[in-house]
Design a protein around this motif. Structure first.
Motif, mmCIF file in Angstrom:
data_model
loop_
_atom_site.group_PDB
_atom_site.id
_atom_site.type_symbol
_atom_site.label_atom_id
_atom_site.label_comp_id
_atom_site.label_asym_id
_atom_site.label_seq_id
_atom_site.Cartn_x
_atom_site.Cartn_y
_atom_site.Cartn_z
ATOM 1 N N GLU A 41 0.816 -1.220 0.000
ATOM 2 C CA GLU A 41 0.000 0.000 0.000
ATOM 3 C C GLU A 41 0.846 1.264 0.000
ATOM 4 O O GLU A 41 0.427 2.301 -0.529
ATOM 5 N N ALA A 42 2.021 1.206 0.600
ATOM 6 C CA ALA A 42 2.889 2.391 0.667
ATOM 7 C C ALA A 42 3.894 2.436 -0.481
ATOM 8 O O ALA A 42 4.604 3.429 -0.640
ATOM 9 N N GLY A 43 3.962 1.360 -1.271
ATOM 10 C CA GLY A 43 4.941 1.310 -2.344
ATOM 11 C C GLY A 43 6.361 1.235 -1.822
ATOM 12 O O GLY A 43 7.300 1.726 -2.469
ATOM 13 N N ALA A 44 6.543 0.615 -0.677
ATOM 14 C CA ALA A 44 7.877 0.525 -0.066
ATOM 15 C C ALA A 44 8.720 -0.537 -0.769
ATOM 16 O O ALA A 44 8.204 -1.563 -1.219
ATOM 17 N N GLY A 45 10.006 -0.288 -0.859
ATOM 18 C CA GLY A 45 10.916 -1.233 -1.483
ATOM 19 C C GLY A 45 11.212 -2.418 -0.584
ATOM 20 O O GLY A 45 10.952 -2.384 0.621
ATOM 21 N N PRO A 46 11.781 -3.484 -1.140
ATOM 22 C CA PRO A 46 12.045 -4.702 -0.360
ATOM 23 C C PRO A 46 13.014 -4.486 0.800
ATOM 24 O O PRO A 46 12.976 -5.219 1.784
ATOM 25 N N GLY A 47 13.878 -3.495 0.696
ATOM 26 C CA GLY A 47 14.835 -3.251 1.773
ATOM 27 C C GLY A 47 14.344 -2.268 2.817
ATOM 28 O O GLY A 47 15.050 -1.998 3.802
ATOM 29 N N ASP A 48 13.140 -1.741 2.647
ATOM 30 C CA ASP A 48 12.579 -0.763 3.583
ATOM 31 C C ASP A 48 12.011 -1.500 4.793
ATOM 32 O O ASP A 48 11.103 -2.322 4.663
ATOM 33 N N ARG A 49 12.533 -1.194 5.974
ATOM 34 C CA ARG A 49 12.098 -1.889 7.192
ATOM 35 C C ARG A 49 10.947 -1.180 7.889
ATOM 36 O O ARG A 49 10.412 -1.687 8.878
ATOM 37 N N ILE A 50 10.545 -0.007 7.386
ATOM 38 C CA ILE A 50 9.470 0.740 8.043
ATOM 39 C C ILE A 50 8.173 -0.068 8.129
ATOM 40 O O ILE A 50 7.533 -0.103 9.195
ATOM 41 N N PRO A 51 7.732 -0.738 7.054
ATOM 42 C CA PRO A 51 6.497 -1.524 7.170
ATOM 43 C C PRO A 51 6.572 -2.588 8.267
ATOM 44 O O PRO A 51 5.597 -2.805 8.991
ATOM 45 N N ASP A 52 7.721 -3.238 8.408
ATOM 46 C CA ASP A 52 7.867 -4.264 9.444
ATOM 47 C C ASP A 52 7.793 -3.646 10.838
ATOM 48 O O ASP A 52 7.165 -4.210 11.741
ATOM 49 N N LEU A 53 8.440 -2.491 11.000
ATOM 50 C CA LEU A 53 8.452 -1.843 12.317
ATOM 51 C C LEU A 53 7.060 -1.342 12.690
ATOM 52 O O LEU A 53 6.631 -1.484 13.848
ATOM 53 N N ILE A 54 6.343 -0.764 11.733
ATOM 54 C CA ILE A 54 4.995 -0.288 12.021
ATOM 55 C C ILE A 54 4.066 -1.460 12.299
ATOM 56 O O ILE A 54 3.237 -1.422 13.221
ATOM 57 N N ALA A 55 4.182 -2.524 11.517
ATOM 58 C CA ALA A 55 3.354 -3.713 11.754
ATOM 59 C C ALA A 55 3.588 -4.261 13.151
ATOM 60 O O ALA A 55 2.636 -4.638 13.858
ATOM 61 N N GLY A 56 4.849 -4.296 13.590
ATOM 62 C CA GLY A 56 5.150 -4.801 14.922
ATOM 63 C C GLY A 56 4.496 -3.971 16.011
ATOM 64 O O GLY A 56 3.965 -4.510 16.993
ATOM 65 N N GLN A 57 4.499 -2.657 15.838
ATOM 66 C CA GLN A 57 3.870 -1.792 16.830
ATOM 67 C C GLN A 57 2.353 -2.012 16.894
ATOM 68 O O GLN A 57 1.766 -2.084 17.975
ATOM 69 N N LEU A 58 1.721 -2.123 15.728
ATOM 70 C CA LEU A 58 0.263 -2.266 15.702
ATOM 71 C C LEU A 58 -0.178 -3.625 16.228
ATOM 72 O O LEU A 58 -1.192 -3.735 16.924
ATOM 73 N N VAL A 59 0.578 -4.672 15.911
ATOM 74 C CA VAL A 59 0.259 -5.998 16.459
ATOM 75 C C VAL A 59 0.402 -5.981 17.975
ATOM 76 O O VAL A 59 -0.428 -6.532 18.701
ATOM 77 N N TRP A 60 1.446 -5.328 18.466
ATOM 78 C CA TRP A 60 1.645 -5.254 19.917
ATOM 79 C C TRP A 60 0.499 -4.504 20.585
ATOM 80 O O TRP A 60 0.015 -4.924 21.631
ATOM 81 N N VAL A 61 0.069 -3.383 20.006
ATOM 82 C CA VAL A 61 -1.035 -2.611 20.592
ATOM 83 C C VAL A 61 -2.275 -3.491 20.717
ATOM 84 O O VAL A 61 -2.910 -3.542 21.777
ATOM 85 N N GLN A 62 -2.636 -4.182 19.637
ATOM 86 C CA GLN A 62 -3.829 -5.025 19.710
ATOM 87 C C GLN A 62 -3.671 -6.119 20.764
ATOM 88 O O GLN A 62 -4.574 -6.349 21.571
ATOM 89 N N SER A 63 -2.537 -6.801 20.764
ATOM 90 C CA SER A 63 -2.316 -7.900 21.702
ATOM 91 C C SER A 63 -2.385 -7.409 23.146
ATOM 92 O O SER A 63 -2.989 -8.057 24.015
ATOM 93 N N TYR A 64 -1.774 -6.257 23.406
ATOM 94 C CA TYR A 64 -1.762 -5.736 24.770
ATOM 95 C C TYR A 64 -3.161 -5.328 25.218
ATOM 96 O O TYR A 64 -3.595 -5.668 26.322
ATOM 97 N N VAL A 65 -3.876 -4.613 24.365
ATOM 98 C CA VAL A 65 -5.216 -4.145 24.731
ATOM 99 C C VAL A 65 -6.157 -5.327 24.946
ATOM 100 O O VAL A 65 -6.932 -5.353 25.913
ATOM 101 N N TYR A 66 -6.093 -6.333 24.083
ATOM 102 C CA TYR A 66 -6.987 -7.484 24.229
ATOM 103 C C TYR A 66 -6.638 -8.315 25.464
ATOM 104 O O TYR A 66 -7.516 -8.883 26.101
ATOM 105 N N ARG A 67 -5.352 -8.381 25.783
ATOM 106 C CA ARG A 67 -4.951 -9.175 26.947
ATOM 107 C C ARG A 67 -5.503 -8.601 28.239
ATOM 108 O O ARG A 67 -5.752 -9.344 29.199
ATOM 109 N N ILE A 68 -5.736 -7.305 28.276
ATOM 110 C CA ILE A 68 -6.287 -6.665 29.473
ATOM 111 C C ILE A 68 -7.619 -7.281 29.866
ATOM 112 O O ILE A 68 -7.952 -7.384 31.057
#
Length: 222
Positions: free
Chosen positions: A143-170
Motif C-alpha cells: 500500500e505504501a509502495g515501499a521497497g524490499p529493503g525498507d524496514r518501516i512496514p515491518d516496524l509499524i506492523a510490529g507496533q500495531l500488532v503489539w497494541v492489539q495484543s496488549y489491549v486485548y490481553r487486558i
C-alpha cells in the motif's frame, strides 16, 4: 448465504472446538488427547482431524481469521484513512461490539490461563502473532509502495500488532465481579493511551489517497 451442508459443517466444527476447549480448561492442554476429545464430542478421531489438522487448532479455532484481520483492515481502509487509523478503528469497534475475539467473554481469563500454562500453546500463540505481523507488513509494503529493503512496514506492523495484543490481553486480567462494560471502558482507555504514544509517522503511514477505492481481499482479477 451458506447452504445447509456448509452450516452443518460449521456447527460440527464449532461443537468439536467447544468440547475440546472445555476439556483443556478442566485438565490442561497437554493432558487431553485427541481421542478423548473425539469421544466427548461423539465423533471419530478422523473427523476431528478432518476439521482440525493440529491439536493446537482445536484451541485456536479462529486462527486464519485472527491472523489476517489487521492486514484485511488496512486493505479495506477508507479513502483518507491511514493504515494505523484503520487498525485502531477496528480494535475500537471490536471492543465496543464486545467481540469474543477481543477477549470480551466471561471465561477469557480461564482461556489465557490455559494458554500460559502450556508451553505448546504459548509458543503457538507467539507464532500466530508473528504471522499476523508478517501479513500486515506485506500489505503495508504494497500500500505504501515501499521497497524490499525498507524496514518501516515491518516496524509499524510490529507496533500495531503489539497494541492489539496488549489491549486485548487486558480483558483477561480482571478478577472478581468486573462487568463486561467495566472491561470495555478500561480497554478503551488503554487503546487511547497507546494511540497517543504512537508517532505521527506511524499514525499517518499509508494513507489512502482520494480516488483510490478500498482493495478487496484476494487475487487481482485478470
Amino acid at each position: 448465504m451458506a447452504g445447509l451442508r456448509e452450516r452443518k459443517k460449521q456447527q460440527t466444527r464449532r461443537h468439536i472446538s467447544d468440547v475440546a476447549t472445555g476439556l483443556f480448561c478442566q485438565r490442561g492442554f497437554e493432558a487431553v488427547t485427541v481421542a478423548e476429545i473425539a469421544e466427548a464430542a461423539d465423533v471419530s478421531v478422523n473427523t476431528v482431524y478432518n476439521y482440525f489438522p493440529t491439536k493446537e487448532g482445536l484451541f485456536f479455532d479462529r486462527e486464519d481469521e485472527v491472523v489476517s484481520r489487521l492486514a484485511r483492515r488496512v486493505r479495506e481502509r477508507a479513502v483518507g484513512e491511514s493504515a494505523a487509523e484503520a487498525v485502531l478503528r477496528g480494535i475500537r469497534e471490536d471492543i465496543l461490539a464486545k467481540e469474543p475475539t477481543a477477549g470480551l467473554t466471561e471465561h477469557y481469563g480461564e482461556f489465557l490461563r490455559v494458554v500460559f500454562n502450556s508451553p505448546t500453546l504459548t509458543a503457538y500463540l507467539m507464532r500466530m502473532q508473528r504471522s499476523m505481523g508478517i501479513a500486515l507488513a506485506e500489505v503495508l509494503r504494497e500500500e505504501a509502495g515501499a521497497g524490499p529493503g525498507d524496514r518501516i512496514p515491518d516496524l509499524i506492523a510490529g507496533q500495531l500488532v503489539w497494541v492489539q495484543s496488549y489491549v486485548y490481553r487486558i480483558a483477561g486480567e480482571f478478577r472478581g465481579a468486573a462487568t463486561l462494560d467495566e472491561r470495555v471502558a478500561h480497554m478503551l482507555e488503554t487503546l487511547e493511551a497507546a494511540e497517543y504514544l504512537l508517532s505521527d509517522r506511524v499514525l499517518g503511514y499509508a494513507r489512502r489517497p482520494p480516488g483510490r477505492a478500498p482493495r478487496p481481499e484476494g487475487p487481482t482479477p485478470p
